[in-house]
Motif scaffolding. Structure first.
Motif, PDB file in Angstrom:
ATOM      1  N   ARG A  65      34.533  46.849  41.964  1.00 35.67           N
ATOM      2  CA  ARG A  65      33.736  46.828  40.728  1.00 35.67           C
ATOM      3  C   ARG A  65      32.584  47.820  40.776  1.00 35.67           C
ATOM      4  O   ARG A  65      32.303  48.508  39.799  1.00 35.67           O
ATOM      5  N   ARG A 149      37.498  45.121  28.290  1.00 33.57           N
ATOM      6  CA  ARG A 149      36.792  43.955  28.815  1.00 33.57           C
ATOM      7  C   ARG A 149      37.798  42.925  29.296  1.00 33.57           C
ATOM      8  O   ARG A 149      38.951  42.909  28.844  1.00 33.57           O
ATOM      9  N   VAL A 150      37.348  42.085  30.219  1.00 30.94           N
ATOM     10  CA  VAL A 150      38.241  41.057  30.754  1.00 30.94           C
ATOM     11  C   VAL A 150      38.460  40.007  29.678  1.00 30.94           C
ATOM     12  O   VAL A 150      37.502  39.434  29.156  1.00 30.94           O
ATOM     13  N   VAL A 151      39.739  39.753  29.326  1.00 34.73           N
ATOM     14  CA  VAL A 151      40.030  38.772  28.286  1.00 34.73           C
ATOM     15  C   VAL A 151      40.705  37.530  28.852  1.00 34.73           C
ATOM     16  O   VAL A 151      40.858  36.525  28.164  1.00 34.73           O
ATOM     17  N   ASP A 152      41.132  37.597  30.121  1.00 37.23           N
ATOM     18  CA  ASP A 152      41.850  36.459  30.691  1.00 37.23           C
ATOM     19  C   ASP A 152      41.851  36.606  32.208  1.00 37.23           C
ATOM     20  O   ASP A 152      41.543  37.682  32.737  1.00 37.23           O
ATOM     21  N   HIS A 153      42.187  35.517  32.891  1.00 40.00           N
ATOM     22  CA  HIS A 153      42.273  35.557  34.344  1.00 40.00           C
ATOM     23  C   HIS A 153      43.514  34.784  34.764  1.00 40.00           C
ATOM     24  O   HIS A 153      43.763  33.705  34.239  1.00 40.00           O
ATOM     25  N   VAL A 154      44.308  35.342  35.636  1.00 36.76           N
ATOM     26  CA  VAL A 154      45.465  34.596  36.151  1.00 36.76           C
ATOM     27  C   VAL A 154      45.294  34.376  37.648  1.00 36.76           C
ATOM     28  O   VAL A 154      44.808  35.259  38.358  1.00 36.76           O
TER      29      VAL A 154
ATOM     30  N   GLU B 161      46.816  44.029  34.433  1.00 35.10           N
ATOM     31  CA  GLU B 161      46.316  43.056  35.409  1.00 35.10           C
ATOM     32  C   GLU B 161      45.663  43.792  36.568  1.00 35.10           C
ATOM     33  O   GLU B 161      46.269  44.637  37.206  1.00 35.10           O
ATOM     34  N   GLN B 162      44.406  43.420  36.811  1.00 34.51           N
ATOM     35  CA  GLN B 162      43.601  44.053  37.856  1.00 34.51           C
ATOM     36  C   GLN B 162      43.371  43.026  38.957  1.00 34.51           C
ATOM     37  O   GLN B 162      42.940  41.905  38.674  1.00 34.51           O
ATOM     38  N   GLU B 163      43.626  43.406  40.202  1.00 38.99           N
ATOM     39  CA  GLU B 163      43.443  42.471  41.295  1.00 38.99           C
ATOM     40  C   GLU B 163      41.961  42.261  41.578  1.00 38.99           C
ATOM     41  O   GLU B 163      41.215  43.222  41.742  1.00 38.99           O
ATOM     42  N   ARG B 168      43.763  37.590  39.316  1.00 37.17           N
ATOM     43  CA  ARG B 168      43.800  38.840  38.574  1.00 37.17           C
ATOM     44  C   ARG B 168      43.072  38.714  37.246  1.00 37.17           C
ATOM     45  O   ARG B 168      43.236  37.711  36.544  1.00 37.17           O
ATOM     46  N   ASP B 169      42.289  39.725  36.907  1.00 37.47           N
ATOM     47  CA  ASP B 169      41.653  39.798  35.601  1.00 37.47           C
ATOM     48  C   ASP B 169      42.586  40.545  34.653  1.00 37.47           C
ATOM     49  O   ASP B 169      43.251  41.501  35.058  1.00 37.47           O
ATOM     50  N   VAL B 170      42.609  40.104  33.404  1.00 48.54           N
ATOM     51  CA  VAL B 170      43.514  40.686  32.421  1.00 48.54           C
ATOM     52  C   VAL B 170      42.722  41.457  31.363  1.00 48.54           C
ATOM     53  O   VAL B 170      41.684  40.978  30.890  1.00 48.54           O
ATOM     54  N   TYR B 171      43.207  42.637  31.017  1.00 44.16           N
ATOM     55  CA  TYR B 171      42.625  43.457  29.958  1.00 44.16           C
ATOM     56  C   TYR B 171      43.741  43.801  28.975  1.00 44.16           C
ATOM     57  O   TYR B 171      44.888  43.980  29.389  1.00 44.16           O
TER      58      TYR B 171
END
Ligand SMILES: Cc1cc2nc3c(=O)[nH]c(=O)nc-3n(C[C@@H](O)[C@H](O)[C@H](O)COP(=O)(O)OP(=O)(O)OC[C@H]3O[C@@H](n4cnc5c(N)ncnc54)[C@H](O)[C@@H]3O)c2cc1C
Ligand SMILES: Cc1cc2nc3c(=O)[nH]c(=O)nc-3n(C[C@H](O)[C@H](O)[C@H](O)COP(=O)(O)OP(=O)(O)OC[C@H]3O[C@@H](n4cnc5c(N)ncnc54)[C@H](O)[C@@H]3O)c2cc1C
Lengths: 285, 254
Positions: A65, A149-154, B161-163, B168-171
């Motif tokens: 980051r 921008r981050v819209v979700d997290h998996v 998908e970013q690790e 993972r964060d999704v854009y």
């Protein structure tokens, strides 16, 4: 002079603070100052604060980051950016030392810039323990800076021991011979509550998923014990092992680089040695 | 659709890095070269996208004449054609590299239309400047998402998908976009013999941009001091097992 530091919870950002103090009185901006991560918005806020405070330099952590936001700031301002530094001396030019090849090589460089942009490589220099710097005010971001921008997290589905956090890792290389050959590696890992790792030769062959790969383009690990079975020890693999406390190398070639860079070695065929270690552990239980 | 992959020629350093006499480069006399694993995944993804959606895939590098080898490797994986910005072997800094790539992208787009996606590696294998992608994206005024492990096309946008730690964060960003990727994005195919044959006759457009003075100027390189490990032999073959287990017990992990 004032210096601006982009900070998060990481040790690396307090390491950045250590070097930043050489440039002036630090002020900070938090990575999450705007809520959900929007890297262009943070970069824009940094740009604005840097110019308002007329800062001598901007520092950040050499994390994914940190490097990402600083690169965006550099692109926005049209200024040079030195990533993953471990030493800096103020001046014109700034002289610095930075990591290359995932830490396998050091580069001394001169940075010619009216406002040096620098990130500090994690785990390299002492973290600052002084008072926390005063945070700068952040204005609401422009719409255009929120496109990314981050819209979700998996979350990961595999549930096993995470490689980055594992206390013990049993890792296999090309010497394991096949996908099926990993049964003995998994058996030993199971007994030790360890994560399974591997080299790139193994992921390229499709024997293991890339999430198991240790090294420069895989995961950087920091276990108490790293057991490398049939891995030669290329610099790109070793780049992932800098944080390992003890390395045990098992290899038929006593001259393999990993055998020369390990703490403990066993010479011979891993297909005999690994099951023998598992049997010995079972015997002692 | 049109997709571009940017790659960089780097040496395969093996077990020990040896520096050139002036300590300003790696001694590559006995080394083979490659593109970074990150970039190879970008190439593979570009080839797959064009196989699925038809169109034009292009690979771009700034590097010495020998970098043709890596361009051919990329075309053997399925890329249609190459652009080679030839240098005299001197290195360019991240700003200069990005400016040269951006100029080449603009010229190609003026002739053949916009690239929907431009792939770069998250960081190069050697210099690791972590910046060329951001500079190209800003210069072109396109959204940039970095460090991707998965890319899914969805009409006129792309889900990325970013690790990150713990998942993972999704854009989701609109096309055209610039995406930097990491190894693990896909498993690049092994180039087939026919693929290699075809690559030999695919077009490579060559030009020679002028090198501006670097703002980040390399002074010298150094190999870091060893970690001071002195390997202790625990024996040979299966007979070493008891000694190994004792070591593990001492380390507190058994
Ligand atoms: C002898 C020597 C001298 C050097 N001198 C300098 C110097 O004075 N100043 C300096 O900053 N650097 C110098 N370098 C390193 C320099 O060439 C960098 O590689 C360059 O700045 C590109 O940035 P990066 O590799 O850090 O890119 P990154 O930002 O880490 O690369 C990200 C991605 O951008 C793409 N990319 C990067 N480079 C290229 C390329 N050439 N063609 C196509 N795509 C590319 C790739 O997809 C890559 O994965 C030197 C290197 C050597 C060996
Ligand atoms: C830019 C770049 C990035 C890279 N990133 C990574 C990375 O992140 N991680 C990574 O691992 N690699 C990476 N690589 C690849 C790296 O350079 C090596 O090619 C790779 O690590 C080799 O894997 P290996 O040791 O399993 O295979 P090899 O080098 O083939 O070694 C196999 C070893 O097994 C031993 N062996 C064989 N049979 C037996 C047996 N029966 N019992 C015991 N020992 C045996 C051999 O003596 C040998 O030492 C990268 C390369 C490049 C150029």
């Amino acid at each position: 002079m004032t210096v601006l530091v982009l900070m998060d919870e990481s040790d690396a950002s307090r390491q950045a603070l250590t070097l930043a103090r050489k440039f002036g009185e630090p002020r900070s901006m938090r990575m999450d100052a705007l809520g959900a991560f929007a890297p262009d918005a943070i970069a824009a806020a940094l740009a604005e604060a840097a110019s308002e405070l007329n800062v001598a330099a901007v520092f950040g952590a050499g994390t994914d980051r940190g490097n990402e936001v600083m690169a965006r700031l550099a692109a926005r301002l049209g200024l040079p950016f030195a990533a993953n530094c471990i030493a800096v001396t103020p001046g014109d030019p700034v002289t610095l030392t930075r990591l290359r090849w995932g830490g396998s090589l050091l580069e001394e460089a001169r940075l010619h810039s009216p406002r040096p942009l620098i990130t500090v490589a994690p785990h390299t220099i002492p973290a600052d323990s002084g008072p926390a710097p005063v945070e700068v005010d952040v204005k609401p971001p422009a719409e255009a800076d929120l496109v990314v921008r981050v819209v979700d997290h998996v979350s990961p589905s595999n549930g096993g021991v995470s490689l980055a956090e594992a206390k013990v890792i049993v890792s296999g290389g090309r010497g394991v011979g096949s996908k099926e050959g990993f049964a003995i590696i998994e058996d030993l890992a199971g007994l030790l509550g360890a994560a399974v790792g591997c080299s790139r030769a193994v992921t390229s062959a499709g024997w293991r998923p890339h999430s198991d790969q240790v090294g420069q383009t895989g995961t950087k690990v920091a276990p108490e014990v790293y057991i490398a079975c049939g891995i030669s020890g290329a610099t790109q693999h070793m780049a992932g092992l800098k944080g390992a406390k003890r390395i045990l190398a098992i290899n038929s070639d006593p001259q393999a680089p990993l055998m020369l860079n390990a703490d403990y070695t066993v010479t011979g065929d891993l297909k005999e040695i690994v099951p023998a270690i598992s049997a010995e552990i079972r015997k002692r239980r | 659709m049109r997709v571009l992959a940017c790659i960089k020629r780097v040496p395969i350093t093996g077990g020990r890095i040896v520096l050139a006499e002036d300590a300003r480069a790696i001694n590559t006399q006995h080394l083979a070269f490659t593109m970074s694993p990150h970039e190879e995944c970008g190439v593979e993804e570009a080839a797959r996208l064009i196989e699925a959606h038809k169109g034009d895939s292009v690979v771009l590098t700034l590097g010495p004449p020998e970098a043709t080898e890596q361009l051919r490797d990329a075309m053997a994986l399925g890329i249609d054609r190459a652009i080679h910005l030839q240098t005299d072997g001197q290195e360019w800094d991240g700003e200069a590299t990005a400016a040269a790539l951006t100029d080449a992208i603009r010229a190609d787009e003026a002739a053949s239309g916009r690239f929907d996606i431009i792939f770069l590696g998250n960081e190069s294998a050697d210099s690791g400047g972590f910046q060329v992608g951001a500079r190209v994206a800003y210069a072109l005024g396109r959204p940039l998402v970095t460090g991707l492990k998965k890319v899914t096309l969805d009409g006129s946008s792309v889900r990325c998908e970013q690790e990150v730690e713990g998942g993972r964060d999704v854009y989701v960003v609109p096309l055209p976009a610039v995406l930097t990727v990491k190894e693990g994005l896909n498993l690049p195919r092994y180039p087939s013999v026919p693929g290699r044959m075809r690559a030999r006759s695919k077009p490579v457009a060559v030009s020679t941009p002028a090198r501006p003075a670097p703002h980040l100027e390399l002074v010298r390189l150094a190999v870091p001091a060893g970690q001071g490990r002195r390997a202790e032999s625990l024996g040979a073959g299966a007979a070493a097992a008891p000694a190994v287990v004792e070591m593990l017990q001492k380390a507190g992990v058994v």
